[in-house]
Enzyme design. Structure first.
Site, short mmCIF file in Angstrom:
data_model
loop_
_atom_site.label_atom_id
_atom_site.label_comp_id
_atom_site.label_asym_id
_atom_site.label_seq_id
_atom_site.Cartn_x
_atom_site.Cartn_y
_atom_site.Cartn_z
N LYS A 254 0.83 -1.10 -0.26
CA LYS A 254 -0.03 -0.26 0.08
C LYS A 254 0.76 1.39 0.09
O LYS A 254 0.33 2.24 -0.10
CB LYS A 254 -0.82 -0.03 1.17
CG LYS A 254 -2.04 -1.17 1.34
CD LYS A 254 -3.01 -1.01 2.63
CE LYS A 254 -3.87 -2.03 2.60
NZ LYS A 254 -3.10 -3.12 3.23
N TYR A 336 -7.36 -13.48 6.96
CA TYR A 336 -7.59 -13.85 8.36
C TYR A 336 -6.54 -14.86 8.90
O TYR A 336 -6.61 -15.89 9.15
CB TYR A 336 -8.87 -14.69 8.40
CG TYR A 336 -10.00 -13.97 8.30
CD1 TYR A 336 -10.52 -13.22 9.50
CD2 TYR A 336 -10.78 -13.89 7.21
CE1 TYR A 336 -11.52 -12.19 9.44
CE2 TYR A 336 -12.14 -12.96 7.11
CZ TYR A 336 -12.28 -12.24 8.06
OH TYR A 336 -13.49 -11.63 8.21
N HIS A 339 -2.24 -10.39 11.64
CA HIS A 339 -1.06 -9.14 11.05
C HIS A 339 -1.34 -7.84 11.65
O HIS A 339 -2.45 -7.55 12.13
CB HIS A 339 -1.12 -9.26 9.62
CG HIS A 339 -2.48 -8.83 9.01
ND1 HIS A 339 -3.64 -9.74 8.97
CD2 HIS A 339 -2.92 -7.54 8.53
CE1 HIS A 339 -4.81 -9.10 8.34
NE2 HIS A 339 -4.16 -7.93 8.11
N VAL A 340 -0.43 -7.18 11.91
CA VAL A 340 -0.42 -5.69 12.46
C VAL A 340 0.16 -4.76 11.49
O VAL A 340 0.82 -5.04 10.41
CB VAL A 340 0.38 -5.57 13.82
CG1 VAL A 340 -0.07 -6.55 14.62
CG2 VAL A 340 1.79 -5.72 13.67
N HIS A 341 -0.15 -3.60 11.53
CA HIS A 341 -0.12 -2.34 10.61
C HIS A 341 0.97 -1.33 11.28
O HIS A 341 0.53 -0.91 12.36
CB HIS A 341 -1.16 -1.64 9.87
CG HIS A 341 -2.18 -2.67 9.52
ND1 HIS A 341 -2.24 -2.81 7.91
CD2 HIS A 341 -3.23 -3.49 10.08
CE1 HIS A 341 -3.25 -3.77 7.67
NE2 HIS A 341 -3.78 -4.05 8.84
#
Length: 404
Positions: A254, A336, A339-341
């Site tokens: 992204k 699913y 995960h983390v951002h």
């Protein structure tokens, strides 16, 4: 065929149905001998299979009319909130072919690819790009335009003659493309025109009855197998920032303004102007943690370690201090597998209050109550007409009918 899902002045999402070549075992003869059939079962033959793909373009406004000329759902239905599954428009072959012709006039250069169905391209016009449909016109309007000598080079001209050739860059320009191929039903539903959203108040009972089985069906489908390629660093090696025993941290796709990872040395990433758009992704290696609801106190050490390693890597590689970084997760998530951002404070993509949960808050909640997230009501926003929203709505309607 190509149909238009969403179109704005700067973006367009197209649904493309097309054949692909696949390998499959050769079929055995019914009356063949056993040895011959066994040998044939080991042979692979190429055949074609029709698949659906999503094409997401970042473009300039003059593409808008053409790329939106074959809509999958009418404007009236969008305004009424009509579910797209119930009233899809028929494909317009003529408009579809015009969009395909437009795309064929570009060269597509691979910029990067994920471990899954995602890939990213830079599209640049051919040197002899012809003008094609630029605005929707009726046959009568087009005939009238053809009678006006002053409009011999109008952008909606379909005839490819000497007068219709124009400088490619000045009329069309370059753009970026995200390709999702093949695209799952879930991905297509997310890309459909927005019919509005609903705020869900998910109780533990609703989660266990509706949402958890839905999540498990996606996990069991095998559609998340691409994650293993990332975890094993078979894909996106050039984007890898941290490879820990328990997780990896990558540059998220992204982050479009990031310098090209394949061609730009990592030392040039430090203090790069694009760090205002910083977006990185941490993915755990352990199976079985699908989302926020699965977290327990035993996972606190994992979250703290990911936070420490991620913030250190971002400071080292990009020069961005930890007090400029938010670390959060989504519920519902895009996929699913837990995960983390990591995003810079100036970058607000994905951090809406109806979806984002700060990791610092998650850690504190689990330290207070080991089963905090399996007990509480969790609120989140869902797009109307998506599979999960339909399941929740049907369950709610059944409950109302039973009450009556």
């Amino acid at each position: 065929k190509v149909q238009s899902l969403t179109v704005s002045d700067q973006h367009a999402t197209l649904l493309v149905s097309h054949p692909v070549l696949i390998d499959q075992p050769a079929q055995s003869d019914d009356e063949g001998n056993e040895k011959t059939n066994a040998e044939k079962s080991d042979e692979l033959v190429q055949t074609t299979k029709n698949v659906s793909s999503l094409l997401k373009l970042t473009l300039l406004p003059f593409h808008k009319a053409l790329l939106g000329s074959n809509p999958v759902i009418s404007t009236e239905d969008i305004e009424r909130g009509q579910l797209p599954e119930r009233n899809l428009l028929e494909n317009n072959p003529k408009a579809s072919e015009e969009i395909i012709s437009f795309l064929r006039n570009y060269n597509f250069n691979l910029k990067s690819e994920s471990g899954a169905e995602y890939s990213y391209y830079a599209a640049s016009p051919n040197s002899e790009l012809c003008t094609i449909v630029g605005s929707a016109k009726s046959d009568a309007d087009e005939e009238d335009d053809q009678n006006k000598s002053s409009n011999t080079n109008a952008p909606w001209k379909r005839k490819r003659n000497e007068n219709s050739i124009v400088p490619a860059v000045s009329n069309f320009g370059a753009f970026d493309i995200e390709l999702i191929s093949p695209a799952s039903a879930y991905q297509i539903s997310r890309a459909m025109p927005s019919l509005g959203h609903v705020l869900i108040q998910e109780t533990p009972e609703m989660y266990n009855t509706i949402v958890k089985p839905y999540i498990q069906s996606i996990v069991d489908s095998g559609s998340l197998s691409w994650i293993q390629n990332l975890i094993e660093v078979k894909k996106e090696k050039e984007r890898l920032l941290v490879n820990h025993d328990d997780f990896i941290i990558n540059v998220d796709t992204k982050w479009r303004s990031h310098p090209p990872p394949l061609t730009t040395p990592q030392e040039e990433w430090y203090n790069h102007p694009s760090t205002g758009d910083l977006y990185c992704l941490g993915i755990v290696k352990q199976d079985g943690i699908t989302c926020l609801r699965d977290l327990r106190k035993e996972h606190v050490s994992l979250l703290k370690e990911m936070e420490k390693e991620g913030l250190n890597a971002i400071k080292t590689v990009y020069g961005v201090p930890r007090d400029q970084i938010r670390m959060f997760l989504h519920y519902q998530p895009q996929f699913y597998h837990f995960h983390v951002h990591f995003t810079r404070l100036e970058n607000e993509v994905g951090c809406s209050v109806e979806r984002g949960h700060l990791i610092s808050d998650v850690i504190q909640n689990l330290e207070m109550d080991a089963e905090y997230y399996c007990k509480r009501v969790i609120s989140y926003k869902l797009k109307k007409g998506t599979p999960l929203q339909n399941l929740i709505e049907n369950h709610s309607n059944e409950g109302k009918a039973d009450a009556e």
